[in-house]
Design a protein around this motif. Sequence first.
Motif, short mmCIF file in Angstrom:
data_model
loop_
_atom_site.label_atom_id
_atom_site.label_comp_id
_atom_site.label_asym_id
_atom_site.label_seq_id
_atom_site.Cartn_x
_atom_site.Cartn_y
_atom_site.Cartn_z
N ASN A 139 0.87 -1.17 0.00
CA ASN A 139 0.00 0.00 0.00
C ASN A 139 0.91 1.22 0.00
OD1 ASN A 139 -1.87 -2.00 0.51
ND2 ASN A 139 -3.07 -0.76 1.92
N ILE A 140 0.71 2.12 -0.94
CA ILE A 140 1.59 3.27 -1.09
C ILE A 140 0.80 4.55 -0.87
CG2 ILE A 140 3.04 4.57 -2.71
CD1 ILE A 140 3.65 1.87 -4.08
N SER A 141 1.33 5.42 -0.02
CA SER A 141 0.66 6.67 0.30
C SER A 141 1.02 7.73 -0.73
CB SER A 141 1.08 7.15 1.69
OG SER A 141 0.77 6.17 2.67
N ILE A 142 0.00 8.36 -1.32
CA ILE A 142 0.22 9.47 -2.25
C ILE A 142 -1.02 10.37 -2.21
CG2 ILE A 142 -0.54 8.02 -4.20
CD1 ILE A 142 1.38 9.78 -5.96
N ASP A 143 -0.85 11.58 -1.71
CA ASP A 143 -1.98 12.48 -1.49
C ASP A 143 -2.14 13.54 -2.58
OD1 ASP A 143 -2.72 11.30 1.00
OD2 ASP A 143 -1.06 12.35 1.96
N THR A 144 -1.15 13.67 -3.44
CA THR A 144 -1.22 14.68 -4.50
C THR A 144 -0.29 14.28 -5.64
OG1 THR A 144 -0.83 17.03 -5.05
CG2 THR A 144 0.60 16.04 -3.37
N LEU A 145 -0.63 14.78 -6.84
CA LEU A 145 0.20 14.54 -8.02
C LEU A 145 0.95 15.79 -8.43
CD1 LEU A 145 -2.44 12.50 -10.05
CD2 LEU A 145 -0.49 11.58 -8.79
N ARG A 146 0.85 16.84 -7.65
CA ARG A 146 1.47 18.11 -7.99
C ARG A 146 2.74 18.30 -7.17
NH1 ARG A 146 -4.01 21.90 -8.06
NH2 ARG A 146 -5.27 20.45 -9.33
N PRO A 147 3.89 18.45 -7.82
CA PRO A 147 5.17 18.54 -7.10
C PRO A 147 5.21 19.62 -6.04
CG PRO A 147 5.56 18.23 -9.45
CD PRO A 147 4.08 18.47 -9.29
N LYS A 178 -2.07 -0.95 -3.93
CA LYS A 178 -3.09 -0.02 -3.45
C LYS A 178 -2.44 1.33 -3.16
CE LYS A 178 -6.02 -3.66 -1.52
NZ LYS A 178 -6.70 -4.19 -0.32
N LEU A 179 -3.08 2.38 -3.62
CA LEU A 179 -2.61 3.73 -3.37
C LEU A 179 -3.54 4.39 -2.36
CD1 LEU A 179 -1.82 4.87 -7.05
CD2 LEU A 179 -0.34 3.67 -5.41
N ASN A 180 -2.98 4.94 -1.29
CA ASN A 180 -3.77 5.56 -0.23
C ASN A 180 -3.68 7.07 -0.32
OD1 ASN A 180 -4.27 2.98 0.74
ND2 ASN A 180 -2.73 3.10 2.34
N ALA A 181 -4.81 7.74 -0.28
CA ALA A 181 -4.84 9.21 -0.32
C ALA A 181 -5.78 9.72 0.76
CB ALA A 181 -5.29 9.71 -1.69
N VAL A 182 -5.36 10.75 1.46
CA VAL A 182 -6.17 11.40 2.49
C VAL A 182 -6.64 12.75 1.95
CG1 VAL A 182 -6.23 12.32 4.83
CG2 VAL A 182 -4.86 10.27 4.34
N PRO A 183 -7.91 12.89 1.58
CA PRO A 183 -8.39 14.19 1.09
C PRO A 183 -8.48 15.19 2.24
CG PRO A 183 -9.83 12.37 0.41
CD PRO A 183 -8.94 11.85 1.49
N MET A 184 -8.00 16.39 2.00
CA MET A 184 -8.02 17.46 3.00
C MET A 184 -8.61 18.71 2.36
SD MET A 184 -4.26 16.58 4.51
CE MET A 184 -3.85 15.84 2.92
N ARG A 185 -9.59 19.28 3.04
CA ARG A 185 -10.31 20.41 2.49
C ARG A 185 -9.38 21.61 2.29
NH1 ARG A 185 -15.28 20.22 1.96
NH2 ARG A 185 -15.59 18.75 3.69
N GLU A 191 -8.19 17.28 -6.23
CA GLU A 191 -7.46 16.30 -7.04
C GLU A 191 -8.07 14.91 -7.00
OE1 GLU A 191 -3.06 16.30 -7.31
OE2 GLU A 191 -3.17 17.65 -5.59
N LEU A 192 -9.25 14.75 -6.43
CA LEU A 192 -9.81 13.42 -6.27
C LEU A 192 -9.95 12.69 -7.61
CD1 LEU A 192 -12.57 14.03 -3.57
CD2 LEU A 192 -10.10 13.71 -3.29
N VAL A 193 -10.48 13.37 -8.60
CA VAL A 193 -10.67 12.75 -9.92
C VAL A 193 -9.32 12.46 -10.57
CG1 VAL A 193 -11.55 13.15 -12.26
CG2 VAL A 193 -12.97 13.71 -10.28
N ASP A 194 -8.39 13.41 -10.48
CA ASP A 194 -7.06 13.21 -11.07
C ASP A 194 -6.34 12.02 -10.44
OD1 ASP A 194 -7.46 15.38 -12.70
OD2 ASP A 194 -6.32 16.77 -11.44
N LEU A 195 -6.45 11.88 -9.12
CA LEU A 195 -5.81 10.76 -8.44
C LEU A 195 -6.38 9.43 -8.89
CD1 LEU A 195 -5.51 12.32 -4.88
CD2 LEU A 195 -3.58 11.38 -6.18
N LEU A 196 -7.71 9.38 -9.07
CA LEU A 196 -8.32 8.13 -9.50
C LEU A 196 -7.91 7.80 -10.93
CD1 LEU A 196 -10.00 5.68 -9.05
CD2 LEU A 196 -12.07 7.06 -9.41
N ARG A 197 -7.87 8.79 -11.81
CA ARG A 197 -7.42 8.53 -13.18
C ARG A 197 -5.99 8.03 -13.20
NH1 ARG A 197 -10.42 13.83 -15.45
NH2 ARG A 197 -12.36 12.81 -16.16
#
Length: 348
Positions: A139-147, A178-185, A191-197
């Motif tokens: 399981n790999i943690s990744i919360d964003t795709l933006r550097p 499995k990729l784990n992401a924690v959405p934060m307001r 980025e929810l849609v981008d992360l799923l794509r």
Amino acid sequence: MLRSSPSLDSASKRVPHRGALVDRFGRVHRDLRISLTDRCSLRCTYCMPAEGVPWLAKGNILTTDELERVARVAASLGITEVRLTGGEPLLRPDVVDVVRRMARIEGEQGPLEVSMTTNALRLPQLAGELAAAGLARVNISIDTLRPERFAELTRRDRLDDVLDGIDAARTAGFDPIKLNAVPMRGVNDDELVDLLRFAVARGAELRFIEQMPLDAGHVWSRVEMVRGEEILKRLSAAFRLTPIGERGAAPAERFLVDDGPATVGVIASVTAPFCGACDRVRLTADGQLRNCLFAREESDLLALLRGDADDDAIAELMRRCITGKRAGHGIDDEGFLQPDRPMSAIGG
């Protein structure tokens, strides 16, 4: 006198079953989460402050022999999966040996399934060795795709290393990834849609996790938390999501994405807890057994491991710990208190 640990050959032999770990509510525990270290190579804002937290005393960290012994006893009590966590488990110098020794332990249902939760920074160097040692899943943690956002969130400019780690996991043949992401307001919830794509394109299963009150600064806010139902609503605007069905003891409610085969999961630990089916028990890096992620009490295995206790005494402490497990984590209770330890010290 400290008992010497068995060799690999003896550790791989079946140990006699001593009765399952069953709590007062009939929940049978099969999943042991073992933290290998409280140290981490990132400083995620929702986990620890920029300067880090006081680390556990090095002398209190369980040795590999001690980890193996606990896992053998746990397997004799019905544990079938060991998840290695941290901190960041790949920071442990002998992590490959830990995996190898865990994977050779057998219980009544066969060898333990060994998995790991990681930030992936060291997977480019270690993924192949870990797979050869017997690691089944990551399981790999990744919360964003933006550097820039990754650097702000983790206080480290390491997004490229995480992406390379994901590729290394694929090359090593881990399945599923499995990729784990924690959405934060206001942080990454756009980025929810981008992360799923991103996950679908790589054949990985994305799992969105509600932010939980486990931060070192104790600043978690229910009002600011992105709820599971909100996550699904946003994803449903871009994808067709079909519920897969009963999840059993799994934490994620899973959905087919656009009729599959890709899936996405939502772990709504706060708003839709799965406590009634929880089969997890946790061991901290310093040898404390916890029957719930949010428990404020711990059972001291370290003292037994370094005393003259035999395996039966260790098994009995495990049973007592599970017997004391509460019906739920109690986040909705008026008197709920966040655990004193942050997530990095408890282990995911």
